[in-house]
Structure formats: C-alpha cells, structure tokens
Design an enzyme around this catalytic site. Structure first.
Site, PDB file in Angstrom:
ATOM      1  N   GLN A  16       6.462  -8.309   2.947  1.00  0.00           N
ATOM      2  CA  GLN A  16       7.700  -8.928   3.436  1.00  0.00           C
ATOM      3  C   GLN A  16       8.820  -7.963   3.819  1.00  0.00           C
ATOM      4  O   GLN A  16       9.472  -8.148   4.850  1.00  0.00           O
ATOM      5  CB  GLN A  16       8.241  -9.911   2.378  1.00  0.00           C
ATOM      6  CG  GLN A  16       9.470 -10.653   2.853  1.00  0.00           C
ATOM      7  CD  GLN A  16      10.043 -11.661   1.877  1.00  0.00           C
ATOM      8  OE1 GLN A  16      11.141 -12.132   2.066  1.00  0.00           O
ATOM      9  NE2 GLN A  16       9.314 -12.016   0.834  1.00  0.00           N
ATOM     10  N   ARG A 103      -1.283  10.663   1.425  1.00  0.00           N
ATOM     11  CA  ARG A 103      -2.738  10.669   1.193  1.00  0.00           C
ATOM     12  C   ARG A 103      -3.494  10.453   2.496  1.00  0.00           C
ATOM     13  O   ARG A 103      -4.619  10.909   2.665  1.00  0.00           O
ATOM     14  CB  ARG A 103      -3.128   9.576   0.178  1.00  0.00           C
ATOM     15  CG  ARG A 103      -2.725   9.894  -1.245  1.00  0.00           C
ATOM     16  CD  ARG A 103      -3.398   8.962  -2.249  1.00  0.00           C
ATOM     17  NE  ARG A 103      -2.884   7.609  -2.221  1.00  0.00           N
ATOM     18  CZ  ARG A 103      -1.757   7.214  -2.822  1.00  0.00           C
ATOM     19  NH1 ARG A 103      -1.031   8.082  -3.502  1.00  0.00           N
ATOM     20  NH2 ARG A 103      -1.356   5.967  -2.746  1.00  0.00           N
ATOM     21  N   GLU A 138       9.323  -8.110  -4.929  1.00  0.00           N
ATOM     22  CA  GLU A 138      10.635  -8.766  -4.917  1.00  0.00           C
ATOM     23  C   GLU A 138      11.316  -8.887  -6.287  1.00  0.00           C
ATOM     24  O   GLU A 138      12.408  -8.385  -6.500  1.00  0.00           O
ATOM     25  CB  GLU A 138      10.449 -10.170  -4.305  1.00  0.00           C
ATOM     26  CG  GLU A 138      11.625 -11.094  -4.406  1.00  0.00           C
ATOM     27  CD  GLU A 138      12.794 -10.674  -3.533  1.00  0.00           C
ATOM     28  OE1 GLU A 138      12.576 -10.375  -2.357  1.00  0.00           O
ATOM     29  OE2 GLU A 138      13.930 -10.659  -4.038  1.00  0.00           O
ATOM     30  N   ASP A 167      13.213  -8.097  -0.969  1.00  0.00           N
ATOM     31  CA  ASP A 167      12.344  -7.850   0.185  1.00  0.00           C
ATOM     32  C   ASP A 167      13.111  -7.969   1.503  1.00  0.00           C
ATOM     33  O   ASP A 167      13.335  -6.995   2.202  1.00  0.00           O
ATOM     34  CB  ASP A 167      11.189  -8.860   0.193  1.00  0.00           C
ATOM     35  CG  ASP A 167      10.092  -8.480  -0.790  1.00  0.00           C
ATOM     36  OD1 ASP A 167      10.064  -7.322  -1.227  1.00  0.00           O
ATOM     37  OD2 ASP A 167       9.264  -9.344  -1.115  1.00  0.00           O
ATOM     38  N   GLY A 246      34.063 -14.624  -6.888  1.00  0.00           N
ATOM     39  CA  GLY A 246      35.258 -14.031  -6.301  1.00  0.00           C
ATOM     40  C   GLY A 246      36.513 -14.409  -7.063  1.00  0.00           C
ATOM     41  O   GLY A 246      36.462 -14.958  -8.167  1.00  0.00           O
ATOM     42  N   GLY A 247      37.649 -14.138  -6.461  1.00  0.00           N
ATOM     43  CA  GLY A 247      38.933 -14.386  -7.111  1.00  0.00           C
ATOM     44  C   GLY A 247      39.358 -15.843  -7.053  1.00  0.00           C
ATOM     45  O   GLY A 247      40.342 -16.228  -7.677  1.00  0.00           O
TER      46      GLY A 247
HETATM   47  N1  COA Z   1      -6.182   1.986   7.600  1.00  0.00           N
HETATM   48  C1  COA Z   1      -6.650   2.543   6.468  1.00  0.00           C
HETATM   49  N2  COA Z   1      -6.037   2.416   5.264  1.00  0.00           N
HETATM   50  C2  COA Z   1      -4.906   1.697   5.227  1.00  0.00           C
HETATM   51  C3  COA Z   1      -4.360   1.103   6.381  1.00  0.00           C
HETATM   52  C4  COA Z   1      -5.049   1.261   7.620  1.00  0.00           C
HETATM   53  N3  COA Z   1      -4.600   0.724   8.746  1.00  0.00           N
HETATM   54  N4  COA Z   1      -3.222   0.440   6.018  1.00  0.00           N
HETATM   55  C5  COA Z   1      -3.085   0.626   4.697  1.00  0.00           C
HETATM   56  N5  COA Z   1      -4.082   1.388   4.210  1.00  0.00           N
HETATM   57  C6  COA Z   1      -4.303   1.827   2.835  1.00  0.00           C
HETATM   58  C7  COA Z   1      -3.195   2.708   2.326  1.00  0.00           C
HETATM   59  O1  COA Z   1      -3.309   3.997   2.828  1.00  0.00           O
HETATM   60  C8  COA Z   1      -3.435   2.620   0.829  1.00  0.00           C
HETATM   61  O2  COA Z   1      -4.519   3.469   0.481  1.00  0.00           O
HETATM   62  P1  COA Z   1      -4.490   4.492  -0.776  1.00  0.00           P
HETATM   63  O3  COA Z   1      -4.081   3.677  -1.964  1.00  0.00           O
HETATM   64  O4  COA Z   1      -5.900   4.980  -0.829  1.00  0.00           O
HETATM   65  O5  COA Z   1      -3.515   5.553  -0.476  1.00  0.00           O
HETATM   66  C9  COA Z   1      -3.970   1.187   0.652  1.00  0.00           C
HETATM   67  O6  COA Z   1      -4.235   0.721   1.974  1.00  0.00           O
HETATM   68  C10 COA Z   1      -3.037   0.211  -0.018  1.00  0.00           C
HETATM   69  O7  COA Z   1      -1.695   0.415   0.274  1.00  0.00           O
HETATM   70  P2  COA Z   1      -0.586   0.002  -0.803  1.00  0.00           P
HETATM   71  O8  COA Z   1       0.756   0.162  -0.174  1.00  0.00           O
HETATM   72  O9  COA Z   1      -0.820   0.731  -2.080  1.00  0.00           O
HETATM   73  O10 COA Z   1      -0.867  -1.569  -0.974  1.00  0.00           O
HETATM   74  P3  COA Z   1      -0.904  -2.450  -2.299  1.00  0.00           P
HETATM   75  O11 COA Z   1      -1.338  -3.799  -1.836  1.00  0.00           O
HETATM   76  O12 COA Z   1      -1.712  -1.861  -3.392  1.00  0.00           O
HETATM   77  O13 COA Z   1       0.624  -2.501  -2.796  1.00  0.00           O
HETATM   78  C11 COA Z   1       2.967  -2.944  -2.571  1.00  0.00           C
HETATM   79  C12 COA Z   1       1.548  -3.355  -2.203  1.00  0.00           C
HETATM   80  C13 COA Z   1       3.923  -3.829  -1.806  1.00  0.00           C
HETATM   81  C14 COA Z   1       3.200  -3.151  -4.077  1.00  0.00           C
HETATM   82  C15 COA Z   1       3.191  -1.466  -2.219  1.00  0.00           C
HETATM   83  O14 COA Z   1       2.849  -1.248  -0.884  1.00  0.00           O
HETATM   84  C16 COA Z   1       4.625  -1.004  -2.441  1.00  0.00           C
HETATM   85  O15 COA Z   1       5.064  -0.775  -3.576  1.00  0.00           O
HETATM   86  N6  COA Z   1       5.373  -0.805  -1.358  1.00  0.00           N
HETATM   87  C17 COA Z   1       6.717  -0.291  -1.397  1.00  0.00           C
HETATM   88  C18 COA Z   1       7.702  -1.318  -1.878  1.00  0.00           C
HETATM   89  C19 COA Z   1       7.674  -2.583  -1.093  1.00  0.00           C
HETATM   90  O16 COA Z   1       7.842  -2.610   0.104  1.00  0.00           O
HETATM   91  N7  COA Z   1       7.526  -3.689  -1.822  1.00  0.00           N
HETATM   92  C20 COA Z   1       7.755  -5.002  -1.291  1.00  0.00           C
HETATM   93  C21 COA Z   1       6.685  -5.534  -0.498  1.00  0.00           C
HETATM   94  S1  COA Z   1       7.278  -7.044   0.185  1.00  0.00           S
END
Ligand code: COA
Length: 423
Positions: A16, A103, A138, A167, A246-247
């Site tokens: 999001q 990575r 969120e 978000d 607020g106030g």
């Molecule tokens: N091709 C290949 N790999 C891809 C890719 C693509 N097109 N797009 C994503 N990936 C991989 C990433 O490189 C990552 O791999 P790695 O763990 O081996 O490095 C993997 O997909 C997962 O990415 P990640 O961001 O860790 O996803 P998640 O589902 O585990 O976590 C969140 C989701 C939201 C918790 C995390 O992304 C996060 O903390 N983001 C920052 C804060 C944020 O925006 N939070 C709110 C979300 S609304």
C-alpha cells in the site's frame, strides 16, 4: 499537458505505502512502470479477493494509471532490463524490506553509477537506528509513531485508527519528497535519495500530541475531558477519546436514531466565536452572561456538562438537521458519515473524489480518485494494469528492444511466461 508529463517512474513498489505514492505521480501525469515478479505480481493482487479470478479491490484501488511489466530482477536478463529502466527513468520508487534492493545488486551506489540524475525514493518502516532492519506494516507504524498511544479511551487499551496513516500517509510524504527532489534537480542536475520512514510519517501526523507532551510538563491539559473530571494526568499524553485535538473543544454527540444507527452522531465544536449562538440553539441563552460559562477558560472544567447539555439537543435532530441548523450560524459541526453514505455522495462523485472505474476482469467498481485538485492538470482515473500487460510494450517502446534483442529477453524467461504465451 499534465503536471508531471515526461517524468518516467520505475515503480518497484508493492502493498500500500509505495503504490499510494506512485498512483499519485501517475495521476499527475507521470509514466509509471510497475515492475512485478513474473507470475506473482504485487501480493495484493490476490489478497482479500471478492471476485474469483479478478485482481482484488486492494490492488486495483492503489494502482490506477500505471503500466505493468513482469520482470525477474534477480536473473541476468532481468538485471539487464532493470539497468536499462534505471538509465531511462527519472525516479525509482521502492518499498521493499530493508536490504532487498542491495541483495538484488541495485543499492544506491550502483543506481547512481547507472544514472546520476535518478531520484531514488524509499519507504521503510523506520529510519536509521535500532529498528532500521525491521519489516513494518501499517499498524506497527501507527503504534511506533505515537498514534496508538494517544488514540482511544483513557481507561482502555491503545487503539489503531482506520485511516491508513502509516501506509497511505507515508506514501503521500514520499510523493512530496519526490516532486521536491525533481524540482531541485532542475537546478542541480543531480538526483538524490528520498527516504520516508513510516514511523516518522505517522509522528508528523501526530505533531499535536508531541505539542501536548511538552505542555503537560508545565501543567494539566485543560481542554482534555479528564481535566474536567478531576482525574490527574500521568507523565505522558493520555488517550482522549473524541476530545478535539485543537484549542476549540469538541466531542462526538448522539443524534436522533443513535439507538439503532451506529453512525447517527455528529461532531460538535464549541468554537469560542460561536459560543453565544450555541447557547441560543440549545436553549440555554442564560449561559451567555453566566460567569461559569461565558468565557472559554471558565468553560474548560465544565466541558462534560456542557457537551451533555448540547447532546440533549442534538438527540432531538438527525445528524443532517444538526448540520442544516448549525452551519448557517457558523457553528462548526459535521455528521459522522458511513462508508455507504460516502460511496453514494453526489458531490464526491461530481468532483471525482469517488469514481466508478471499469475493469476487464471485475467490471465496474468504486474507487477513491485523486483528492488533490490541480486546475491545470485534471486527473482521469484509468483502471489498474493486468499483471504484465505492458511487458512487451515497455521493452520495445520505452527501452528500444526489438528484433533479436527483444526475442532474447522474451526467450530468457525473465519476463513472465504466462503473458508471453498470450503475446
Ligand atoms: N523479481 C525478483 N525478486 C523480487 C521482485 C522481482 N520483480 N520483486 C520483489 N522481489 C523479491 C525481493 O528482492 C525480496 O527478496 P529477498 O528477500 O531475497 O531480498 C522478496 O521479493 C520479498 O520482498 P520483501 O520486501 O521482503 O517482501 P515481504 O512480503 O517479505 O515484506 C513488507 C513486505 C511490506 C513487510 C516489506 O516489504 C517492508 O517492510 N517494506 C518496507 C515498509 C513498507 O513499505 N511497509 C508497508 C507496506 S504497505
């Protein structure tokens, strides 16, 4: 011309926060190219499914006006395509977990080498510090940013709010950072890194509570209900129910029908300037000259009694009648609107803040359009892309792959086999 026409955005966002930001950029005219994992895509495509086989509302409502390319950015050919996208784009937006881009081999140093003019914008849960490596959603941001500890009822547990301030709120912050960096680039010629941590974004929206934290050090918060109730304050800002932040004191009050309608309420603010009119409306003209009620300061310890008296009046009217009576008198009130009422609101539809969108998989659905109106850059909301819908188009028209070069990328498996079969 749209405001951001000519700006190319490599949209490496998901869920999001990031998509909120890139959707805004797309609405303002940027060409937003969403890079998604082949065959999988943004996880929200298949979350909270309401129509089997169709992209979810969660996805469609956050990804309008974008193009989608399926690309495995971890394969050799995928990295090649990603490098060309970075060379070509003005902005890269991402909200992966901390370290994910490094990575993949695309840390900030590398991205700058590829394109020194690019702006790289990230949402992370936390900024630099002890929690910088954490994954965050969120409600964690709401809790860590000071919202939950200051929301809810004093004698109950902390509460998260339905507004997605962690978000969508952080996505808004990020969008502002991006357009600001784009503007600076017009002078500097250089890109830069933009970081919007969710904790910081939530705290920014909770600014008034940090204000109150410091006021608390010099005395009780007199506009909080608990002051009037004689309940001592602790050492941090308490939860204050529906007290106005607020106030000008305000509360949510019952209206006619509250016994059966969960949204038959109004917000009522006793703005000092309108006090005498409030007294007349609620049938308490004697309060105008009564020293216990005549001044804002005198009213502070009596707010509970005052609002209980106002509520006796609001309960005789429905929430729209309260609005119709108070508005002409400049008494600030507002009905508690249900999502159903908002979805049906004619004015919001006319201004394009609530829009009906047609989608090939799911048919018509409602969405929230652009809430920011630019007179010279009107927004037309277009449906979200299907997974990989623009893969070939982007490879060919944006990156200039053709002939053997295009065939090599397509054959490599880096760009989504399912879509290729259809091409
Ligand atoms: N091709 C290949 N790999 C891809 C890719 C693509 N097109 N797009 C994503 N990936 C991989 C990433 O490189 C990552 O791999 P790695 O763990 O081996 O490095 C993997 O997909 C997962 O990415 P990640 O961001 O860790 O996803 P998640 O589902 O585990 O976590 C969140 C989701 C939201 C918790 C995390 O992304 C996060 O903390 N983001 C920052 C804060 C944020 O925006 N939070 C709110 C979300 S609304």
């Amino acid at each position: 011309m749209k405001a951001l026409e000519g700006v190319k955005v490599l949209d490496f966002t998901h869920v999001q926060s990031g998509p909120t930001c890139t959707q805004l950029l797309a609405w303002f005219g940027a060409d937003v190219i969403k890079v998604e994992r082949p065959g999988v895509g943004d996880a929200t495509r298949k979350q909270l499914i309401d129509k089997p086989g169709a992209d979810s509302l969660y996805f469609t409502m956050l990804n309008h006006n974008k193009r989608s390319i399926e690309l495995n950015s971890k394969s050799a050919e995928g990295k090649e395509v990603l490098t060309r996208l970075i060379e070509t784009c003005d902005v890269l937006v991402e909200n992966f977990a901390p370290g994910a881009l490094d990575r993949m081999g695309f840390g900030w140093e590398r991205i700058q080498e590829i394109n020194p003019r690019i702006i790289m914008a990230s949402v992370k849960g936390f900024g630099p510090g002890k929690y910088e490596d954490c994954k965050v959603y969120e409600n964690i941001a709401q809790c860590a940013g000071g919202s939950a500890s200051t929301t809810g009822w004093r004698d109950d547990r902390p509460l998260v709010t339905g507004a997605q301030i962690g978000d969508s709120g952080t996505g808004l912050h990020l969008a502002l950072g991006i357009v600001t960096a784009l503007y600076q680039r017009t002078h500097s010629g250089r890109g830069q890194r933009v970081l919007a941590p969710m904790q910081d974004g939530v705290l920014n929206l909770c600014r008034v509570k940090l204000r109150d934290q410091q006021r608390l050090e010099v005395g009780p918060l007199e506009e909080y209900s608990q002051y009037g109730e004689g309940i001592p304050f602790g050492d941090s800002v308490p939860r204050a129910g529906n007290d106005s932040g607020g106030g000008q004191p305000g509360r949510i009050l019952k209206c006619k029908g509250w016994e059966t309608d969960p949204n038959a309420y109004t917000y009522f603010i006793t703005q000092a300037a309108a006090w005498e009119k409030v007294c007349d409306v609620i049938g308490k003209p004697e309060w105008k000259d009564d020293l216990d009620y005549a001044t804002p300061k005198a009213r502070l310890p009596r707010l509970n009694h005052i609002f209980a008296t106002i509520e006796e009046w609001t309960m005789t009217k429905d929430k729209f009648e309260v609005m119709a009576i108070c508005n002409p008198l400049d008494i600030p009130v507002g009905p508690i609107l249900s999502m159903k009422e908002i979805a049906e609101d004619e004015d919001l539809r006319k201004t394009g803040t609530v829009v009906e969108v047609d989608h090939p998989e799911r048919g018509k659905y409602l969405s929230v359009g652009c809430p920011i109106k630019l007179s010279d850059s009107p927004v037309e909301v277009e449906r979200s892309p299907l997974l990989g819908e623009h893969t070939v188009e982007v490879l060919r028209d944006v990156l200039g792959y053709d002939g053997e070069g295009l065939a090599r990328i397509l054959d490599s498996g880096a760009v989504g086999a399912a879509k290729l079969a259809a091409e």
